[in-house]
Design an enzyme around this catalytic site. Structure first.
Site, short mmCIF file in Angstrom:
data_model
loop_
_atom_site.label_atom_id
_atom_site.label_comp_id
_atom_site.label_asym_id
_atom_site.label_seq_id
_atom_site.Cartn_x
_atom_site.Cartn_y
_atom_site.Cartn_z
N SER A 134 0.77 -1.63 0.00
CA SER A 134 0.06 0.00 -0.38
C SER A 134 0.99 1.36 0.29
O SER A 134 1.76 1.71 0.65
CB SER A 134 -0.75 0.32 1.35
OG SER A 134 -1.68 1.59 1.54
N LYS A 160 -0.99 -0.68 -4.38
CA LYS A 160 -2.36 -0.04 -4.03
C LYS A 160 -1.76 1.19 -3.30
O LYS A 160 -1.06 1.72 -3.10
CB LYS A 160 -2.61 -0.48 -3.24
CG LYS A 160 -3.84 -0.03 -1.88
CD LYS A 160 -4.83 -0.84 -0.64
CE LYS A 160 -4.81 -0.34 0.00
NZ LYS A 160 -5.49 -0.58 1.24
N LEU A 161 -2.86 1.83 -5.00
CA LEU A 161 -2.03 3.33 -4.81
C LEU A 161 -3.25 4.36 -3.54
O LEU A 161 -4.81 4.29 -3.58
CB LEU A 161 -2.22 4.33 -5.79
CG LEU A 161 -1.53 3.84 -6.87
CD1 LEU A 161 -1.19 4.49 -8.24
CD2 LEU A 161 0.09 3.84 -6.13
N LYS A 162 -3.04 5.38 -2.62
CA LYS A 162 -4.31 5.65 -2.23
C LYS A 162 -4.51 6.74 -2.68
O LYS A 162 -3.48 7.53 -3.51
CB LYS A 162 -3.42 6.36 -0.77
CG LYS A 162 -3.18 4.97 0.57
CD LYS A 162 -4.38 4.40 0.61
CE LYS A 162 -3.95 3.79 1.86
NZ LYS A 162 -5.68 3.05 2.35
N ASP A 188 -7.62 2.90 -3.45
CA ASP A 188 -7.89 3.46 -1.96
C ASP A 188 -8.41 4.47 -1.91
O ASP A 188 -7.45 4.72 -1.54
CB ASP A 188 -7.31 2.01 -0.70
CG ASP A 188 -8.10 1.73 0.52
OD1 ASP A 188 -7.05 1.61 1.38
OD2 ASP A 188 -9.26 2.41 0.38
N ASN A 190 -10.93 5.03 1.06
CA ASN A 190 -10.76 5.76 2.45
C ASN A 190 -12.17 6.38 2.61
O ASN A 190 -11.96 7.10 3.61
CB ASN A 190 -9.46 5.73 3.34
CG ASN A 190 -8.57 4.85 3.67
OD1 ASN A 190 -7.27 4.78 2.65
ND2 ASN A 190 -9.03 3.88 4.10
N GLU A 213 -11.43 0.66 -3.90
CA GLU A 213 -11.67 -0.21 -2.76
C GLU A 213 -12.52 1.07 -1.73
O GLU A 213 -11.69 2.68 -1.79
CB GLU A 213 -10.63 -0.30 -1.71
CG GLU A 213 -10.97 -1.19 -0.80
CD GLU A 213 -9.39 -1.36 0.28
OE1 GLU A 213 -8.36 -1.94 -0.76
OE2 GLU A 213 -8.95 -1.75 0.83
N ASP A 238 -14.00 -2.25 2.43
CA ASP A 238 -13.32 -2.12 3.63
C ASP A 238 -13.81 -1.59 4.97
O ASP A 238 -15.23 -2.48 5.58
CB ASP A 238 -11.51 -1.26 3.66
CG ASP A 238 -11.09 -1.52 4.48
OD1 ASP A 238 -10.03 -0.88 4.61
OD2 ASP A 238 -11.30 -1.97 5.80
N LYS A 262 -10.11 -7.36 7.67
CA LYS A 262 -9.58 -7.31 8.15
C LYS A 262 -10.19 -7.69 9.44
O LYS A 262 -11.05 -7.35 10.00
CB LYS A 262 -9.38 -6.16 7.78
CG LYS A 262 -8.89 -4.76 6.83
CD LYS A 262 -8.53 -3.60 7.81
CE LYS A 262 -7.98 -2.82 6.72
NZ LYS A 262 -7.96 -1.38 6.19
N GLY A 290 -4.47 -4.46 5.95
CA GLY A 290 -3.57 -4.17 6.97
C GLY A 290 -4.02 -2.77 7.20
O GLY A 290 -4.47 -2.46 7.17
O1 NPG Z 1 0.07 -2.32 4.56
C1 NPG Z 1 -0.16 -2.18 5.38
O2 NPG Z 1 -0.54 -2.74 6.77
C2 NPG Z 1 -1.49 -0.97 5.53
C3 NPG Z 1 -2.38 -1.30 4.55
C4 NPG Z 1 -3.02 0.74 4.07
O3 NPG Z 1 -3.38 0.92 3.20
N1 NPG Z 1 -4.08 0.65 4.92
C5 NPG Z 1 -5.10 1.78 4.89
C6 NPG Z 1 -6.55 1.07 4.67
O4 NPG Z 1 -7.46 1.72 4.68
O5 NPG Z 1 -6.51 0.12 3.94
C7 NPG Z 1 -4.80 1.50 6.95
C8 NPG Z 1 -4.25 1.26 7.98
C9 NPG Z 1 -4.13 2.11 8.89
C10 NPG Z 1 -4.75 3.35 9.15
C11 NPG Z 1 -6.07 3.72 8.09
C12 NPG Z 1 -6.20 2.80 6.42
#
Ligand code: NPG
Length: 367
Positions: A134, A160-162, A188, A190, A213, A238, A262, A290
């Site tokens: 990510s 995976k690109l935010k 992703d 979010n 996502e 998610d 998750k 994750g």
């Molecule tokens: O590789 C990892 O553990 C992080 C993967 C990742 O992008 N997690 C994001 C998600 O939205 O999936 C996240 C993690 C922690 C808190 C918010 C969002």
């Protein structure tokens, strides 16, 4: 198996680079660890709640309070096995990350005492996994391209690109043009977009993404279904999926065709397996998301991701992607694969010296 008590421990791990998502920027990961002491031995788990309630309503101090005042006291009087934990919490609403941590610690102790790995117990069918990575939002597209290049060189099979409004089409287009059509690419959001953005988001169809996502709010299955009906790119959920029941509702409403599982978000590894089973029954692929876990959560996630329906690479990166130093021995990516732990329980325990160095607080809760 009976509990004699439990230790709650807070650890603080600096991130090697700031991790920016549409929810904010993280430079340190505070994690809450649960160690249960039972009449059959000890068990470890990690609670993935963040220090602020931005990803979901739970947050670290709140989870510690729920564990201390409600979850552990609910278990102290009971003769325990893995299936007994969730029913003992049924009168306590929500708080899946807190519940997951306690159930997983009990599961770890129960499995260690029976010399069984979590992977074997859950029904793993693989001994190693190719995994994704990510990549957060960057200051410039050039910086992003550099990070993608290094990630591919490290052996990650999925990028995976935010994304968020203002950082979406352009970075995705540049990554696709730079690295070609064969790289598995996902985005992703979010929950950063609104239903009014649906026409704009359909433009992402041009980039051959493996999934989009969680573009919208967790509760808005209808908006996800409307977007899914207008795109060829699969929609993955998610934050919307907090139980097998949610998964069935989302699938029936055609709000998603992929689910990111998750364990903390859904209340534990047993509920995670139920969601896996529901998705498989409906022909949906799942993958393991994750939450910047320490080695404790990373180990358990690898076991889950080895189940047959986890056919898409998960966010289970090598330790060094996030941490210079972890509380456990590091997980490494070898020839693009991560090994599934085969030892008893989650298959790893914290290294005492590393644990001490990274601990910011501990408390003992007696039965
Ligand atoms: O590789 C990892 O553990 C992080 C993967 C990742 O992008 N997690 C994001 C998600 O939205 O999936 C996240 C993690 C922690 C808190 C918010 C969002």
């Amino acid at each position: 198996m009976r509990l004699k008590g439990a230790e709650l421990r807070k650890v603080e791990l600096p991130l090697v680079t700031p991790f920016r998502t549409s929810l904010g920027t993280q430079t340190v990961r505070e994690a809450l660890l649960v160690r249960v002491v039972t009449d059959e031995g000890e068990g470890w788990a990690e609670c993935v709640a963040e220090d602020e309630p931005t990803y979901c309503p739970e947050y670290l101090e709140g989870a510690a309070d729920v564990i201390r005042r409600f979850l552990l006291p609910a278990l102290f009087p009971l003769e325990l096995d893995p299936a007994a934990v969730a029913p003992a919490f049924r009168h306590l609403r929500a708080h899946p990350m807190a519940k997951s941590a306690v159930e997983t610690a009990v599961l770890d102790a129960w499995l260690r005492a029976r010399d069984m790995s979590l992977a074997a117990y859950l029904g793993a069918v693989r001994r190693s996994l190719s995994v994704g990575v990510s990549i957060g939002i960057k200051d410039t597209v050039d910086e992003l391209l550099g990070t993608v290049d290094k990630s591919l060189a490290d052996g990650y099979v999925r990028i995976k690109l935010k994304i968020e409004p203002g950082w979406d089409l352009e970075p995705v287009r540049r990554v696709r043009e730079t690295f070609g059509a064969d790289v598995m690419l996902t985005v992703d959001a979010n929950t950063a977009y609104k239903p009014g953005d649906i026409p704009y988001l359909t433009k992402l169809d041009a980039y051959g993404l493996a999934m989009i996502e969680q573009p919208f709010a967790p509760g808005d299955l209808h908006a996800h279904a409307r977007l899914a009906a207008r795109m060829s790119t699969p929609i993955c959920l998610d934050e919307s999926i907090t139980s097998a029941h949610d998964a069935v509702a989302a699938i029936r409403q055609e709000a998603c065709s992929i689910i990111n599982i998750k364990p903390g978000r859904v209340g534990g590894y047993l509920e995670s397996r139920r969601i896996h089973d529901v998705a498989q029954a409906h022909g949906l692929p799942v993958w393991c998301g994750g939450m910047l876990e320490t080695g404790l959560g990373r180990a358990a996630n690898l076991a889950l991701a080895a189940l047959p329906g986890f056919t898409l690479p998960g966010d289970i990166s090598a330790t060094r992607r996030y941490y210079e130093r972890d509380i456990t021995a590091p997980f490494t990516l070898v020839d693009g694969e991560m090994s599934v732990p085969e030892g008893p329980g989650i298959g790893i325990t914290p290294e005492p010296s590393l644990l001490e160095a990274l601990t910011t607080a501990t408390e003992w809760i007696p039965a």
